[in-house]
Design an enzyme around this catalytic site. Structure first.
Site, PDB file in Angstrom:
ATOM      1  CE  LYS A   1      -0.627  -2.353   0.272  1.00  0.00           C
ATOM      2  NZ  LYS A   1      -1.345  -2.279  -0.637  1.00  0.00           N
TER       3      LYS A   1
ATOM      4  NE  ARG B   1      -3.312  -3.742   4.615  1.00  0.00           N
ATOM      5  CZ  ARG B   1      -3.704  -2.876   4.241  1.00  0.00           C
ATOM      6  NH1 ARG B   1      -5.107  -2.815   4.293  1.00  0.00           N
ATOM      7  NH2 ARG B   1      -2.537  -2.118   3.400  1.00  0.00           N
TER       8      ARG B   1
ATOM      9  CD  GLU C   1     -10.334  -2.811  -2.989  1.00  0.00           C
ATOM     10  OE1 GLU C   1     -11.089  -1.540  -2.998  1.00  0.00           O
ATOM     11  OE2 GLU C   1      -9.222  -3.285  -2.610  1.00  0.00           O
TER      12      GLU C   1
HETATM   13  N1  PLP Z   1      -7.633  -1.435  -2.230  1.00  0.00           N
HETATM   14  C1  PLP Z   1      -6.513  -1.928  -2.715  1.00  0.00           C
HETATM   15  C2  PLP Z   1      -6.181  -2.674  -3.453  1.00  0.00           C
HETATM   16  C3  PLP Z   1      -5.011  -1.235  -1.795  1.00  0.00           C
HETATM   17  O1  PLP Z   1      -3.468  -1.604  -2.675  1.00  0.00           O
HETATM   18  C4  PLP Z   1      -5.324  -0.700  -1.138  1.00  0.00           C
HETATM   19  C5  PLP Z   1      -3.679   0.048  -0.565  1.00  0.00           C
HETATM   20  O2  PLP Z   1      -3.223  -0.283   0.111  1.00  0.00           O
HETATM   21  C6  PLP Z   1      -6.206  -0.265  -0.842  1.00  0.00           C
HETATM   22  C7  PLP Z   1      -7.604  -0.934  -1.066  1.00  0.00           C
HETATM   23  C8  PLP Z   1      -6.449   1.058   0.580  1.00  0.00           C
HETATM   24  O3  PLP Z   1      -5.764   0.160   2.044  1.00  0.00           O
HETATM   25  P1  PLP Z   1      -4.927   1.123   2.464  1.00  0.00           P
HETATM   26  O4  PLP Z   1      -6.012   2.860   2.922  1.00  0.00           O
HETATM   27  O5  PLP Z   1      -4.697   0.294   4.006  1.00  0.00           O
HETATM   28  O6  PLP Z   1      -3.582   1.763   2.101  1.00  0.00           O
HETATM   29  C1  COI Z   2      -0.923   2.051  -0.723  1.00  0.00           C
HETATM   30  O1  COI Z   2      -2.155   2.854  -1.224  1.00  0.00           O
HETATM   31  O2  COI Z   2      -0.453   2.470  -0.173  1.00  0.00           O
HETATM   32  C2  COI Z   2      -1.123   1.093  -2.230  1.00  0.00           C
HETATM   33  O3  COI Z   2      -0.751   0.346  -1.771  1.00  0.00           O
HETATM   34  C3  COI Z   2      -1.649   1.471  -3.498  1.00  0.00           C
HETATM   35  C4  COI Z   2      -0.237   1.118  -4.923  1.00  0.00           C
HETATM   36  C5  COI Z   2      -1.186  -0.116  -4.864  1.00  0.00           C
HETATM   37  C6  COI Z   2       0.200   2.432  -5.732  1.00  0.00           C
END
Ligand code: PLP
Ligand code: COI
Length: 340
Positions: A184, A81, A220
């Site tokens: 991200k 990612r 989101e």
């Molecule tokens: N959406 C956003 C905007 C995020 O910052 C995150 C955190 O990483 C997620 C979703 C969840 O993604 P993940 O489960 O890969 O951490």
């Molecule tokens: C994560 O869950 O890894 C995030 O990026 C959340 C963070 C912005 C606090």
């Protein structure tokens, strides 16, 4: 030396550890791994990350099991990612081998910071890629820095696996319909700060964003994905402006294993009336079971967790997911990397 930390009461804030791992990109190639004990970066004031937002990051976690082994969750997915994010804003990809070496070294060299089993805490791993080369005109940099630091953390939502509240913010979008909401990059987070602040000031735990085009669909959920349970179905939004969460992807697999149907589709706001359980999921948040969603402008409140407890299906998903992370549940899908 064992750090003197109150493991059971850690918050989600910066804690200094032994060292971090760095790689520099210059002259079209990645250099050798460097270990740094500094938590600062010396950088050109015209670096593109400072002016033009050439920055992306990742978030993953390591856990200590009952057997004392350290397990990193879905390292390969985060390695993939970060390159989707890098590509989107014209930064060089990080070879998977470098990503893995950086994460493994950052964890190993700070292993005394991996919180004890059953403390409720974990080691958050933060890979970061930034444009460091100077530009004044709008162009991508020709020099980059990739850093991985680690940070012991407690639950993202202060009460852990307890119902949280969400505010629907109709005044701000975190991402544009064809923008970079699906990767991200730091700009998305800056764009969500107004909404997050508004939610926190109003006494809510997080924000529920609507789709940025029509304001008709659920998008989101703060720094997390939205999911809901409707009967025996797990539902989660399909949208170009949300980050494809690795937690959500894992929960979808577990939900299917549990015999639930999984639907990834657009979710109209009005469907909030019909859900039995609602959750926010992400690496930091794990699962935040949602107890209340408030749409202040429309004067509407949606309530879940009527008895004050998370729903049964969310609880089961949470327990299996956490069990895999600490090695108590079989790692059937090969999600875990054991650090040796
Ligand atoms: N959406 C956003 C905007 C995020 O910052 C995150 C955190 O990483 C997620 C979703 C969840 O993604 P993940 O489960 O890969 O951490
Ligand atoms: C994560 O869950 O890894 C995030 O990026 C959340 C963070 C912005 C606090």
């Amino acid at each position: 030396m064992k750090p003197n930390l109150d493991w059971k009461n850690l918050s989600f804030e910066y804690i200094r550890t032994n060292c971090n791992i760095r790689y520099q990109f210059a002259n079209g190639a990645w250099g050798e791994m460097q270990k740094s004990t500094s938590d600062h970066i010396d950088m050109h004031m015209a670096a593109t990350c400072l002016h033009y937002g050439q920055e992306c990051f990742e978030g993953l976690k390591a856990f200590r099991g009952k057997d004392e082994k350290i397990r990193i969750f879905r390292l390969d997915e985060n390695a993939k990612r970060i390159n989707e994010s890098a590509r989107e804003i014209f930064m060089p990809p990080i070879p998977e081998k470098i990503f893995q070496e950086a994460v493994l070294n950052a964890v190993k060299l700070n292993q005394e910071f991996v919180p004890p089993y059953k403390s409720g805490a974990s080691l958050y791993i933060r890979p970061l890629l930034i444009g460091t080369g100077p530009r004044v005109g709008l162009n991508p940099a020709d020099e980059y820095l990739f850093i991985v630091f680690v940070n012991p953390v407690g639950p993202y939502f202060k009460n852990g696996f307890k119902p949280i509240s969400l505010l629907i913010d109709r005044d701000h979008d975190r991402a544009a319909p064809l923008g970079v909401g699906h990767v991200k990059v730091g700009g998305n987070y800056a764009a969500s700060l107004q909404s997050m602040e508004k939610a926190h000031t109003g006494g809510y735990d997080s924000v529920l964003f609507l789709d940025p085009k029509e304001k008709k669909y659920i998008d989101e959920c703060g720094p997390a994905n939205f999911f809901a349970i409707k009967g025996k179905t797990y539902v989660t939004p399909e949208s170009k402006s949300i980050l494809p969460s690795i937690t959500n992807k894992s929960l979808m697999t577990l939900a299917e294993e549990m015999g639930l149907k999984v639907e990834r589709r657009r979710i109209e706001l009005s469907e909030l009336e019909e859900f039995d359980e609602v959750g926010a999921c992400g690496t930091a948040a794990v699962i935040g079971p949602v107890g209340k969603i408030v749409d202040e402008k429309m004067e509407k409140t949606y309530e879940y967790c009527q008895n004050g407890n998370p729903g049964l299906i969310s609880t089961e998903l949470y327990n299996i997911y956490r069990g895999i992370q600490v090695g108590e549940e079989e790692d059937k899908f090969g999600w875990v990397t054991v650090v040796d």
